[in-house]
Design a protein around this motif. Structure first.
Motif, PDB file in Angstrom:
ATOM      1  N   GLU A  87       0.822  -1.208   0.000  1.00 25.46           N
ATOM      2  CA  GLU A  87       0.000   0.000   0.000  1.00 25.46           C
ATOM      3  C   GLU A  87       0.861   1.267   0.000  1.00 25.46           C
ATOM      4  O   GLU A  87       0.592   2.209  -0.725  1.00 25.46           O
ATOM      5  CB  GLU A  87      -0.873  -0.051   1.264  1.00 25.46           C
ATOM      6  CG  GLU A  87      -1.953   0.983   1.328  1.00 25.46           C
ATOM      7  CD  GLU A  87      -2.728   0.890   2.639  1.00 25.46           C
ATOM      8  OE1 GLU A  87      -2.872  -0.228   3.194  1.00 25.46           O
ATOM      9  OE2 GLU A  87      -3.187   1.937   3.109  1.00 25.46           O
ATOM     10  N   ILE A 112      -8.038   0.531  -2.511  1.00 26.85           N
ATOM     11  CA  ILE A 112      -9.363   0.897  -3.035  1.00 26.85           C
ATOM     12  C   ILE A 112     -10.318   1.103  -1.856  1.00 26.85           C
ATOM     13  O   ILE A 112     -10.542   0.181  -1.071  1.00 26.85           O
ATOM     14  CB  ILE A 112      -9.889  -0.199  -3.975  1.00 26.85           C
ATOM     15  CG1 ILE A 112      -8.945  -0.352  -5.179  1.00 26.85           C
ATOM     16  CG2 ILE A 112     -11.300   0.134  -4.443  1.00 26.85           C
ATOM     17  CD1 ILE A 112      -9.264  -1.534  -6.082  1.00 26.85           C
ATOM     18  N   ALA A 113     -10.812   2.324  -1.697  1.00 22.93           N
ATOM     19  CA  ALA A 113     -11.701   2.649  -0.573  1.00 22.93           C
ATOM     20  C   ALA A 113     -12.796   3.569  -1.087  1.00 22.93           C
ATOM     21  O   ALA A 113     -12.660   4.796  -1.003  1.00 22.93           O
ATOM     22  CB  ALA A 113     -10.906   3.307   0.550  1.00 22.93           C
ATOM     23  N   THR A 147      -7.953  -6.228   5.484  1.00 25.83           N
ATOM     24  CA  THR A 147      -9.185  -5.507   5.830  1.00 25.83           C
ATOM     25  C   THR A 147     -10.141  -5.638   4.642  1.00 25.83           C
ATOM     26  O   THR A 147      -9.766  -6.163   3.594  1.00 25.83           O
ATOM     27  CB  THR A 147      -8.894  -4.011   6.046  1.00 25.83           C
ATOM     28  OG1 THR A 147      -8.323  -3.495   4.826  1.00 25.83           O
ATOM     29  CG2 THR A 147      -7.903  -3.791   7.170  1.00 25.83           C
ATOM     30  N   GLU A 149     -11.210  -3.266   2.685  1.00 21.76           N
ATOM     31  CA  GLU A 149     -10.649  -2.521   1.554  1.00 21.76           C
ATOM     32  C   GLU A 149      -9.458  -3.258   0.950  1.00 21.76           C
ATOM     33  O   GLU A 149      -9.280  -3.287  -0.263  1.00 21.76           O
ATOM     34  CB  GLU A 149     -10.194  -1.116   1.988  1.00 21.76           C
ATOM     35  CG  GLU A 149     -11.314  -0.155   2.315  1.00 21.76           C
ATOM     36  CD  GLU A 149     -11.754  -0.225   3.757  1.00 21.76           C
ATOM     37  OE1 GLU A 149     -11.270  -1.114   4.496  1.00 21.76           O
ATOM     38  OE2 GLU A 149     -12.600   0.595   4.157  1.00 21.76           O
ATOM     39  N   THR A 152     -10.660  -6.144  -1.131  1.00 21.34           N
ATOM     40  CA  THR A 152     -11.218  -5.618  -2.384  1.00 21.34           C
ATOM     41  C   THR A 152     -10.092  -5.303  -3.364  1.00 21.34           C
ATOM     42  O   THR A 152     -10.165  -5.630  -4.560  1.00 21.34           O
ATOM     43  CB  THR A 152     -12.010  -4.315  -2.097  1.00 21.34           C
ATOM     44  OG1 THR A 152     -12.932  -4.563  -1.038  1.00 21.34           O
ATOM     45  CG2 THR A 152     -12.752  -3.841  -3.337  1.00 21.34           C
ATOM     46  N   THR A 153      -9.057  -4.671  -2.847  1.00 24.83           N
ATOM     47  CA  THR A 153      -7.924  -4.291  -3.682  1.00 24.83           C
ATOM     48  C   THR A 153      -7.230  -5.529  -4.242  1.00 24.83           C
ATOM     49  O   THR A 153      -6.898  -5.590  -5.436  1.00 24.83           O
ATOM     50  CB  THR A 153      -6.914  -3.456  -2.858  1.00 24.83           C
ATOM     51  OG1 THR A 153      -7.623  -2.386  -2.223  1.00 24.83           O
ATOM     52  CG2 THR A 153      -5.819  -2.893  -3.741  1.00 24.83           C
TER      53      THR A 153
END
Lengths: 199, 199
Positions: A87, A112-113, A147, A149, A152-153
Protein backbone atom coordinates in the motif's frame (compact mmCIF):
# COMPACT_ATOMS: atom_id res chain seq x y z
CA UNK A 1 -1.91 31.40 23.24
CA UNK A 2 -0.26 34.83 23.38
CA UNK A 3 3.14 35.12 21.70
CA UNK A 4 5.55 37.93 22.40
CA UNK A 5 7.46 36.96 19.25
CA UNK A 6 6.14 36.65 15.72
CA UNK A 7 9.02 34.30 14.84
CA UNK A 8 8.10 31.91 17.66
CA UNK A 9 4.43 32.12 16.72
CA UNK A 10 5.11 31.16 13.10
CA UNK A 11 7.40 28.30 14.06
CA UNK A 12 4.79 26.99 16.53
CA UNK A 13 2.08 27.21 13.87
CA UNK A 14 4.34 25.35 11.43
CA UNK A 15 4.81 22.46 13.87
CA UNK A 16 1.16 22.50 14.93
CA UNK A 17 0.22 21.97 11.27
CA UNK A 18 1.73 18.47 11.42
CA UNK A 19 -0.59 15.56 12.23
CA UNK A 20 -0.80 14.63 15.91
CA UNK A 21 1.04 17.74 17.09
CA UNK A 22 -0.98 20.25 19.09
CA UNK A 23 -0.08 23.82 20.02
CA UNK A 24 1.45 22.90 23.39
CA UNK A 25 3.66 20.20 21.92
CA UNK A 26 4.61 22.55 19.08
CA UNK A 27 5.67 25.19 21.59
CA UNK A 28 7.72 22.62 23.49
CA UNK A 29 9.51 21.62 20.28
CA UNK A 30 10.18 25.24 19.29
CA UNK A 31 11.56 26.10 22.74
CA UNK A 32 13.75 23.00 22.52
CA UNK A 33 15.16 24.27 19.22
CA UNK A 34 15.76 27.70 20.75
CA UNK A 35 17.84 26.11 23.50
CA UNK A 36 19.93 24.01 21.10
CA UNK A 37 22.91 25.43 19.18
CA UNK A 38 21.81 27.50 16.19
CA UNK A 39 23.46 25.10 13.70
CA UNK A 40 21.27 22.23 14.90
CA UNK A 41 18.06 24.07 14.02
CA UNK A 42 19.46 25.20 10.69
CA UNK A 43 20.47 21.60 10.00
CA UNK A 44 16.98 20.44 10.98
CA UNK A 45 15.30 22.94 8.65
CA UNK A 46 17.69 22.10 5.83
CA UNK A 47 17.08 18.35 6.16
CA UNK A 48 13.33 18.95 5.73
CA UNK A 49 13.68 21.37 2.82
CA UNK A 50 16.29 19.23 1.01
CA UNK A 51 14.15 16.13 1.48
CA UNK A 52 11.06 17.79 0.05
CA UNK A 53 12.96 19.36 -2.84
CA UNK A 54 14.78 16.20 -3.79
CA UNK A 55 12.36 13.39 -3.10
CA UNK A 56 10.51 11.73 -5.98
CA UNK A 57 8.50 8.62 -6.70
CA UNK A 58 10.45 5.84 -8.40
CA UNK A 59 9.12 5.70 -11.98
CA UNK A 60 9.17 1.91 -11.84
CA UNK A 61 7.70 0.92 -8.48
CA UNK A 62 6.33 4.14 -6.94
CA UNK A 63 8.59 3.94 -3.88
CA UNK A 64 10.04 7.20 -2.59
CA UNK A 65 13.52 7.76 -3.94
CA UNK A 66 16.34 10.26 -4.30
CA UNK A 67 16.58 9.39 -8.02
CA UNK A 68 14.24 8.56 -10.92
CA UNK A 69 14.61 4.86 -10.18
CA UNK A 70 14.86 3.80 -6.55
CA UNK A 71 17.79 1.94 -5.03
CA UNK A 72 15.77 -1.30 -4.75
CA UNK A 73 14.76 -1.31 -8.43
CA UNK A 74 18.36 -0.46 -9.40
CA UNK A 75 19.81 -3.31 -7.34
CA UNK A 76 20.52 -6.12 -9.83
CA UNK A 77 21.26 -8.61 -7.06
CA UNK A 78 17.59 -8.59 -6.06
CA UNK A 79 15.29 -11.30 -7.39
CA UNK A 80 13.74 -9.76 -10.52
CA UNK A 81 11.09 -12.51 -10.75
CA UNK A 82 9.21 -11.40 -7.61
CA UNK A 83 7.14 -8.24 -7.18
CA UNK A 84 5.65 -7.54 -3.77
CA UNK A 85 2.62 -5.23 -3.97
CA UNK A 86 2.17 -2.93 -0.96
CA UNK A 87 0.00 0.00 0.00
CA UNK A 88 2.67 2.50 1.02
CA UNK A 89 6.36 3.14 1.45
CA UNK A 90 5.93 2.35 5.16
CA UNK A 91 5.11 -1.23 4.23
CA UNK A 92 8.23 -1.42 2.05
CA UNK A 93 10.28 -0.37 5.06
CA UNK A 94 8.52 -2.85 7.36
CA UNK A 95 9.20 -5.71 4.92
CA UNK A 96 12.81 -4.63 4.33
CA UNK A 97 13.30 -4.63 8.10
CA UNK A 98 12.35 -8.33 8.23
CA UNK A 99 15.31 -9.14 5.90
CA UNK A 100 13.21 -12.04 4.58
CA UNK A 101 12.50 -10.69 1.11
CA UNK A 102 14.95 -10.05 -1.72
CA UNK A 103 12.56 -9.34 -4.61
CA UNK A 104 11.19 -6.07 -5.96
CA UNK A 105 8.25 -3.95 -4.78
CA UNK A 106 5.30 -2.12 -6.21
CA UNK A 107 3.81 0.69 -4.14
CA UNK A 108 0.11 1.29 -4.89
CA UNK A 109 -0.05 4.58 -2.99
CA UNK A 110 -3.23 3.54 -1.15
CA UNK A 111 -5.98 0.93 -1.35
CA UNK A 112 -9.36 0.90 -3.04
CA UNK A 113 -11.70 2.65 -0.57
CA UNK A 114 -14.92 3.82 -2.25
CA UNK A 115 -16.14 5.41 1.01
CA UNK A 116 -13.13 7.73 0.91
CA UNK A 117 -13.40 8.30 -2.81
CA UNK A 118 -10.33 6.22 -3.71
CA UNK A 119 -10.95 4.17 -6.83
CA UNK A 120 -8.66 1.85 -8.82
CA UNK A 121 -7.63 4.65 -11.16
CA UNK A 122 -6.23 6.65 -8.23
CA UNK A 123 -3.73 3.89 -7.55
CA UNK A 124 -0.58 2.69 -9.25
CA UNK A 125 -2.30 -0.35 -10.77
CA UNK A 126 -1.76 0.17 -14.51
CA UNK A 127 1.99 0.32 -14.06
CA UNK A 128 1.83 -2.93 -12.04
CA UNK A 129 0.02 -4.69 -14.88
CA UNK A 130 2.67 -3.33 -17.25
CA UNK A 131 5.47 -4.69 -15.08
CA UNK A 132 3.75 -8.05 -14.66
CA UNK A 133 3.95 -8.55 -18.44
CA UNK A 134 7.75 -8.55 -18.36
CA UNK A 135 9.00 -12.11 -19.10
CA UNK A 136 11.29 -12.09 -16.01
CA UNK A 137 8.37 -11.66 -13.63
CA UNK A 138 6.98 -14.94 -12.26
CA UNK A 139 5.11 -14.05 -9.08
CA UNK A 140 3.15 -11.11 -7.76
CA UNK A 141 2.90 -11.20 -3.95
CA UNK A 142 0.03 -9.18 -2.47
CA UNK A 143 1.21 -7.81 0.90
CA UNK A 144 -1.94 -5.81 1.59
CA UNK A 145 -3.60 -5.35 4.99
CA UNK A 146 -6.29 -8.00 5.64
CA UNK A 147 -9.18 -5.51 5.83
CA UNK A 148 -12.33 -5.18 3.72
CA UNK A 149 -10.65 -2.52 1.55
CA UNK A 150 -7.49 -4.58 1.38
CA UNK A 151 -9.37 -7.70 0.22
CA UNK A 152 -11.22 -5.62 -2.38
CA UNK A 153 -7.92 -4.29 -3.68
CA UNK A 154 -6.40 -7.78 -3.81
CA UNK A 155 -9.46 -9.09 -5.66
CA UNK A 156 -9.42 -6.23 -8.18
CA UNK A 157 -5.71 -6.58 -8.91
CA UNK A 158 -5.88 -10.37 -9.20
CA UNK A 159 -8.65 -9.95 -11.79
CA UNK A 160 -6.44 -7.53 -13.74
CA UNK A 161 -3.60 -10.06 -13.70
CA UNK A 162 -5.84 -13.03 -14.55
CA UNK A 163 -4.89 -13.23 -18.22
CA UNK A 164 -1.18 -12.98 -17.61
CA UNK A 165 1.27 -15.79 -17.10
CA UNK A 166 2.16 -14.93 -13.49
CA UNK A 167 1.39 -16.52 -10.14
CA UNK A 168 -0.52 -14.21 -7.79
CA UNK A 169 -0.13 -14.92 -4.07
CA UNK A 170 -0.93 -13.19 -0.81
CA UNK A 171 0.99 -13.16 2.45
CA UNK A 172 -0.03 -15.73 5.10
CA UNK A 173 -2.55 -14.71 7.73
CA UNK A 174 -2.77 -16.37 11.12
CA UNK A 175 -1.88 -15.92 14.75
CA UNK A 176 1.18 -13.78 15.43
CA UNK A 177 4.47 -15.41 16.27
CA UNK A 178 5.23 -15.07 19.97
CA UNK A 179 1.65 -14.01 20.70
CA UNK A 180 -0.52 -15.81 23.25
CA UNK A 181 -3.42 -17.66 21.59
CA UNK A 182 -5.93 -16.33 24.12
CA UNK A 183 -5.17 -12.76 23.05
CA UNK A 184 -5.63 -13.38 19.31
CA UNK A 185 -8.88 -11.90 18.01
CA UNK A 186 -11.57 -14.43 17.12
CA UNK A 187 -11.55 -13.82 13.39
CA UNK A 188 -7.81 -14.38 13.14
CA UNK A 189 -7.95 -17.43 15.39
CA UNK A 190 -10.95 -18.90 13.55
CA UNK A 191 -9.38 -18.43 10.14
CA UNK A 192 -6.03 -19.78 11.26
CA UNK A 193 -7.85 -22.99 12.26
CA UNK A 194 -9.58 -23.25 8.90
CA UNK A 195 -6.31 -22.52 7.05
CA UNK A 196 -4.20 -24.90 9.15
CA UNK A 197 -1.08 -26.37 7.50
CA UNK A 198 0.21 -29.92 7.93
CA UNK A 199 3.49 -30.43 9.80
CA UNK B 1 14.66 0.93 10.11
CA UNK B 2 15.77 0.50 6.50
CA UNK B 3 15.49 3.55 4.25
CA UNK B 4 15.55 3.37 0.49
CA UNK B 5 16.19 7.14 0.41
CA UNK B 6 19.00 9.06 2.10
CA UNK B 7 16.88 12.22 2.01
CA UNK B 8 14.03 10.53 3.88
CA UNK B 9 16.47 9.01 6.35
CA UNK B 10 18.02 12.38 7.19
CA UNK B 11 14.64 14.08 7.55
CA UNK B 12 13.44 11.27 9.83
CA UNK B 13 16.60 11.54 11.94
CA UNK B 14 16.10 15.31 12.16
CA UNK B 15 12.58 14.89 13.53
CA UNK B 16 13.59 11.99 15.78
CA UNK B 17 16.16 14.29 17.40
CA UNK B 18 13.34 16.36 18.88
CA UNK B 19 12.18 15.52 22.42
CA UNK B 20 9.26 13.09 22.63
CA UNK B 21 9.42 12.13 18.95
CA UNK B 22 10.49 8.58 18.17
CA UNK B 23 11.52 7.10 14.83
CA UNK B 24 8.02 5.90 13.94
CA UNK B 25 6.41 9.26 14.64
CA UNK B 26 9.24 10.98 12.77
CA UNK B 27 8.60 8.79 9.73
CA UNK B 28 4.88 9.56 9.91
CA UNK B 29 5.62 13.30 9.96
CA UNK B 30 8.07 13.04 7.05
CA UNK B 31 5.63 11.01 4.94
CA UNK B 32 2.96 13.61 5.74
CA UNK B 33 5.25 16.35 4.41
CA UNK B 34 5.95 14.29 1.28
CA UNK B 35 2.22 14.09 0.58
CA UNK B 36 1.64 17.83 1.08
CA UNK B 37 2.40 20.42 -1.62
CA UNK B 38 6.11 21.19 -1.88
CA UNK B 39 5.59 24.84 -0.84
CA UNK B 40 4.14 23.76 2.53
CA UNK B 41 7.28 21.87 3.48
CA UNK B 42 9.52 24.67 2.28
CA UNK B 43 7.44 27.12 4.33
CA UNK B 44 7.72 24.80 7.34
CA UNK B 45 11.49 24.57 7.03
CA UNK B 46 11.81 28.32 6.49
CA UNK B 47 9.69 29.14 9.57
CA UNK B 48 12.05 27.04 11.72
CA UNK B 49 15.25 28.46 10.21
CA UNK B 50 14.01 32.07 10.32
CA UNK B 51 12.90 31.65 13.91
CA UNK B 52 16.25 30.26 15.02
CA UNK B 53 18.23 32.88 13.07
CA UNK B 54 16.18 35.82 14.30
CA UNK B 55 15.21 34.94 17.84
CA UNK B 56 17.05 36.56 20.73
CA UNK B 57 16.70 37.06 24.46
CA UNK B 58 15.34 40.46 25.48
CA UNK B 59 18.28 42.28 27.05
CA UNK B 60 15.98 43.64 29.77
CA UNK B 61 13.83 40.71 30.90
CA UNK B 62 15.28 37.63 29.21
CA UNK B 63 12.05 36.82 27.37
CA UNK B 64 12.38 35.52 23.80
CA UNK B 65 12.00 38.32 21.32
CA UNK B 66 12.38 39.30 17.67
CA UNK B 67 14.25 42.46 18.75
CA UNK B 68 16.83 43.48 21.37
CA UNK B 69 14.05 44.55 23.71
CA UNK B 70 10.87 42.45 23.73
CA UNK B 71 7.42 43.77 22.91
CA UNK B 72 6.31 43.58 26.56
CA UNK B 73 9.25 45.65 27.85
CA UNK B 74 8.73 48.14 25.00
CA UNK B 75 5.02 48.56 25.78
CA UNK B 76 4.75 51.82 27.75
CA UNK B 77 1.11 51.19 28.65
CA UNK B 78 2.16 48.31 30.90
CA UNK B 79 2.60 48.91 34.62
CA UNK B 80 6.32 49.69 35.05
CA UNK B 81 6.12 49.33 38.84
CA UNK B 82 5.51 45.55 38.77
CA UNK B 83 7.97 42.86 37.77
CA UNK B 84 6.75 39.28 37.68
CA UNK B 85 9.63 36.78 38.03
CA UNK B 86 9.12 33.50 36.17
CA UNK B 87 11.15 30.44 35.33
CA UNK B 88 10.67 30.33 31.56
CA UNK B 89 9.04 31.94 28.56
CA UNK B 90 6.28 29.32 28.82
CA UNK B 91 5.22 30.86 32.13
CA UNK B 92 5.15 34.32 30.55
CA UNK B 93 2.76 32.97 27.94
CA UNK B 94 0.61 31.22 30.54
CA UNK B 95 0.30 34.43 32.58
CA UNK B 96 -0.36 36.57 29.49
CA UNK B 97 -3.12 34.14 28.54
CA UNK B 98 -4.90 34.88 31.85
CA UNK B 99 -5.16 38.58 30.86
CA UNK B 100 -4.95 39.37 34.61
CA UNK B 101 -1.51 40.96 34.66
CA UNK B 102 -0.37 44.19 33.03
CA UNK B 103 3.09 44.60 34.56
CA UNK B 104 6.51 43.55 33.29
CA UNK B 105 8.30 40.19 33.49
CA UNK B 106 11.68 38.82 34.35
CA UNK B 107 12.59 35.39 32.95
CA UNK B 108 15.15 33.54 35.08
CA UNK B 109 15.83 30.88 32.48
CA UNK B 110 15.49 28.08 35.06
CA UNK B 111 15.38 27.57 38.81
CA UNK B 112 18.08 26.80 41.35
CA UNK B 113 18.52 23.03 41.24
CA UNK B 114 21.82 21.91 42.77
CA UNK B 115 21.10 18.27 41.89
CA UNK B 116 21.07 19.25 38.22
CA UNK B 117 24.05 21.56 38.59
CA UNK B 118 22.02 24.77 38.22
CA UNK B 119 23.26 27.41 40.64
CA UNK B 120 22.19 31.04 41.11
CA UNK B 121 24.91 32.30 38.77
CA UNK B 122 23.43 30.24 35.92
CA UNK B 123 20.21 32.25 36.16
CA UNK B 124 19.23 35.76 35.22
CA UNK B 125 19.30 36.97 38.83
CA UNK B 126 21.90 39.79 38.73
CA UNK B 127 19.91 41.62 36.06
CA UNK B 128 16.78 41.28 38.20
CA UNK B 129 18.53 42.91 41.16
CA UNK B 130 19.68 45.67 38.81
CA UNK B 131 16.13 46.25 37.57
CA UNK B 132 14.71 46.20 41.11
CA UNK B 133 16.89 49.22 41.97
CA UNK B 134 15.05 51.38 39.44
CA UNK B 135 12.93 53.95 41.33
CA UNK B 136 9.81 53.08 39.29
CA UNK B 137 9.80 49.49 40.51
CA UNK B 138 7.64 48.90 43.59
CA UNK B 139 6.87 45.19 43.67
CA UNK B 140 8.59 41.99 42.60
CA UNK B 141 6.09 39.15 42.22
CA UNK B 142 7.56 35.65 42.39
CA UNK B 143 5.52 33.43 40.08
CA UNK B 144 7.66 30.33 40.58
CA UNK B 145 6.39 26.74 40.82
CA UNK B 146 5.72 25.70 44.44
CA UNK B 147 8.34 22.94 44.49
CA UNK B 148 11.43 22.47 46.68
CA UNK B 149 13.62 24.02 43.96
CA UNK B 150 11.10 26.79 43.42
CA UNK B 151 10.97 27.67 47.12
CA UNK B 152 14.79 27.67 47.24
CA UNK B 153 14.89 30.06 44.29
CA UNK B 154 12.27 32.33 45.86
CA UNK B 155 14.20 32.36 49.15
CA UNK B 156 17.51 33.13 47.44
CA UNK B 157 16.09 35.96 45.35
CA UNK B 158 14.17 37.48 48.27
CA UNK B 159 17.46 37.55 50.21
CA UNK B 160 19.14 39.36 47.30
CA UNK B 161 16.35 41.94 47.27
CA UNK B 162 16.26 42.33 51.07
CA UNK B 163 18.17 45.60 51.18
CA UNK B 164 16.18 47.25 48.43
CA UNK B 165 13.07 49.37 48.80
CA UNK B 166 10.72 46.97 46.98
CA UNK B 167 7.91 44.69 48.12
CA UNK B 168 8.53 41.03 47.30
CA UNK B 169 5.44 38.85 46.97
CA UNK B 170 4.63 35.40 45.68
CA UNK B 171 1.53 34.17 43.89
CA UNK B 172 -1.23 32.64 46.01
CA UNK B 173 -1.24 28.90 46.55
CA UNK B 174 -4.36 26.95 47.42
CA UNK B 175 -6.98 24.71 45.90
CA UNK B 176 -7.65 25.18 42.19
CA UNK B 177 -10.71 27.11 41.10
CA UNK B 178 -13.32 24.75 39.75
CA UNK B 179 -11.56 21.74 41.26
CA UNK B 180 -13.28 19.31 43.62
CA UNK B 181 -11.85 19.51 47.15
CA UNK B 182 -11.63 15.73 47.46
CA UNK B 183 -9.22 15.59 44.52
CA UNK B 184 -6.85 18.25 45.85
CA UNK B 185 -3.59 16.74 47.16
CA UNK B 186 -3.19 16.78 50.95
CA UNK B 187 -0.32 19.26 51.05
CA UNK B 188 -2.23 21.82 49.00
CA UNK B 189 -5.44 21.25 50.98
CA UNK B 190 -3.63 21.40 54.34
CA UNK B 191 -1.78 24.60 53.47
CA UNK B 192 -4.89 26.23 52.06
CA UNK B 193 -6.56 25.66 55.46
CA UNK B 194 -3.61 27.17 57.32
CA UNK B 195 -3.49 30.13 54.91
CA UNK B 196 -7.27 30.72 54.92
CA UNK B 197 -8.44 34.27 54.18
CA UNK B 198 -11.39 36.05 55.85
CA UNK B 199 -14.48 36.77 53.75
Amino acid sequence: MQFSSKLIEEAVNAFAGLPGIGKKTALRLVLHLVQQPKEDSIYFARAIADMREGIQHCITCGNLSDQHVCSICRDERRDQSLICVVESIRDVMAIEDTQQYRGLYHVLGGIIAPMEGVGPTDLNIDTLVGRAKHPDVQEIIMAISPTIEGETTIFYISKMLDELDVTVSKIARGVSFGGELEYADEVTLGRSLVARTSL
